[in-house]
Design an enzyme around this catalytic site. Structure first.
Site, mmCIF file in Angstrom:
data_model
loop_
_atom_site.group_PDB
_atom_site.id
_atom_site.type_symbol
_atom_site.label_atom_id
_atom_site.label_comp_id
_atom_site.label_asym_id
_atom_site.label_seq_id
_atom_site.Cartn_x
_atom_site.Cartn_y
_atom_site.Cartn_z
ATOM 1 N N HIS A 35 21.897 -2.199 -38.808
ATOM 2 C CA HIS A 35 22.973 -1.211 -38.852
ATOM 3 C C HIS A 35 22.412 0.196 -39.052
ATOM 4 C CE1 HIS A 35 27.197 -0.064 -40.233
ATOM 5 N NE2 HIS A 35 26.490 0.945 -40.724
ATOM 6 N N GLU A 36 21.491 0.356 -40.019
ATOM 7 C CA GLU A 36 20.965 1.691 -40.317
ATOM 8 C C GLU A 36 20.038 2.196 -39.208
ATOM 9 O OE1 GLU A 36 22.469 3.202 -42.488
ATOM 10 O OE2 GLU A 36 23.356 1.489 -43.516
ATOM 11 N N GLN A 54 24.278 10.414 -41.545
ATOM 12 C CA GLN A 54 25.557 10.187 -42.226
ATOM 13 C C GLN A 54 25.841 11.251 -43.280
ATOM 14 O OE1 GLN A 54 24.850 5.680 -42.801
ATOM 15 N NE2 GLN A 54 27.071 5.893 -42.631
ATOM 16 N N CYS A 101 31.185 0.344 -42.454
ATOM 17 C CA CYS A 101 30.323 1.518 -42.375
ATOM 18 C C CYS A 101 30.929 2.655 -43.182
ATOM 19 C CB CYS A 101 30.166 1.937 -40.909
ATOM 20 S SG CYS A 101 29.160 3.410 -40.653
ATOM 21 N N LEU A 102 30.097 3.360 -43.940
ATOM 22 C CA LEU A 102 30.585 4.492 -44.714
ATOM 23 C C LEU A 102 31.145 5.588 -43.820
ATOM 24 C CD1 LEU A 102 27.790 4.758 -47.432
ATOM 25 C CD2 LEU A 102 29.987 3.552 -47.554
ATOM 26 N N HIS A 160 22.136 3.556 -36.445
ATOM 27 C CA HIS A 160 22.672 4.889 -36.739
ATOM 28 C C HIS A 160 21.745 5.991 -36.220
ATOM 29 C CE1 HIS A 160 26.377 4.966 -38.964
ATOM 30 N NE2 HIS A 160 25.966 4.073 -39.849
ATOM 31 N N GLY A 166 23.548 0.971 -47.732
ATOM 32 C CA GLY A 166 22.579 1.594 -46.841
ATOM 33 C C GLY A 166 23.149 2.908 -46.355
#
Length: 216
Positions: free
Chosen positions: A177-178, A88, A135-136, A181, A83
């Site tokens: 999660h997304e 990001q 997380c990226l 963000h 995701g």
């Protein structure tokens, strides 16, 4: 969001996920993106201001938005994530993309614009999943974080048409999660001070496997 992490594996396998490599998905929900389009962009990391504030609603549904979504899919795949939110890659807009399995092996692919997380259904027993989360934008770090095992998000697609996406297990975690963000919250913000410190230490001691944007 980073792929699932299994403590049984060593650091060379930190980004394993319970899907394609080990067990073929039962089915795919959604349309696979056209990977002849788009360009991978570097990932912003914790500390970048765009990650720590609510970003703007999308108001223009045009070719630029479609191109952004293409770039987001390319960026997510380049980083081996499941995701990715627009901030990001440094874009101040409420958009996220996903290609994520649920716990039944179903692969979910798509995007959501201007997402809103629905209240947990009153008629559904609330069950928390305390699996690891990564997380990226916090590369190399994982921590246990309890989240509801079910989630539903409403929003629109790139053409402005209303959509609703729901999921369970790992996919529910991805949706939460997304969406977080885009409202300026990283998963480490939900951890205890001790666990947050540990996650940041994991990040500092590791090396990102994909291109990132250095913070000034």
């Amino acid at each position: 969001m980073a792929e699932q992490h299994d403590h049984q594996h060593d650091h060379d396998h930190d980004h394993d996920q319970e899907s394609a490599a080990d067990e073929a998905p039962l089915k795919v929900v959604g349309e696979q993106p056209d990977l002849s389009k788009g360009t991978a962009r570097p990932i912003t990391v914790v500390g970048n201001p765009v990650l720590h504030r609510e970003v703007k609603d999308v108001t223009a549904f045009d070719g630029e938005l479609s191109a952004l979504i293409d770039d987001m899919f390319q960026s997510m795949y380049a980083a081996e994530g499941v995701g990715l939110a627009a901030n990001q890659i440094g874009v101040d807009l409420k958009v996220f993309v996903y290609d994520c399995p649920d716990d039944e092996g179903v692969r979910h692919i798509g995007h959501v614009i201007n997402p809103k997380l629905e209240e947990y259904p009153a008629d559904r027993r609330r069950v928390l999943d305390d699996s690891n989360e990564g997380c990226l934008s916090v590369p190399g770090a994982y921590a246990e974080l309890p989240r509801p095992e079910y989630a539903a998000v409403t929003g629109v697609d790139k053409d402005g048409r209303p959509i609703r996406v729901e999921g369970t297990g790992f996919f529910a975690r991805c949706l939460q999660h997304e969406t977080d963000h885009l409202f300026g919250t990283l998963y480490i913000d939900k951890l205890s001070k001790r666990d947050r410190k540990d996650a940041l230490k994991q990040m500092a001691e590791g090396t990102a496997r994909y291109a990132t944007v250095a913070n000034d």
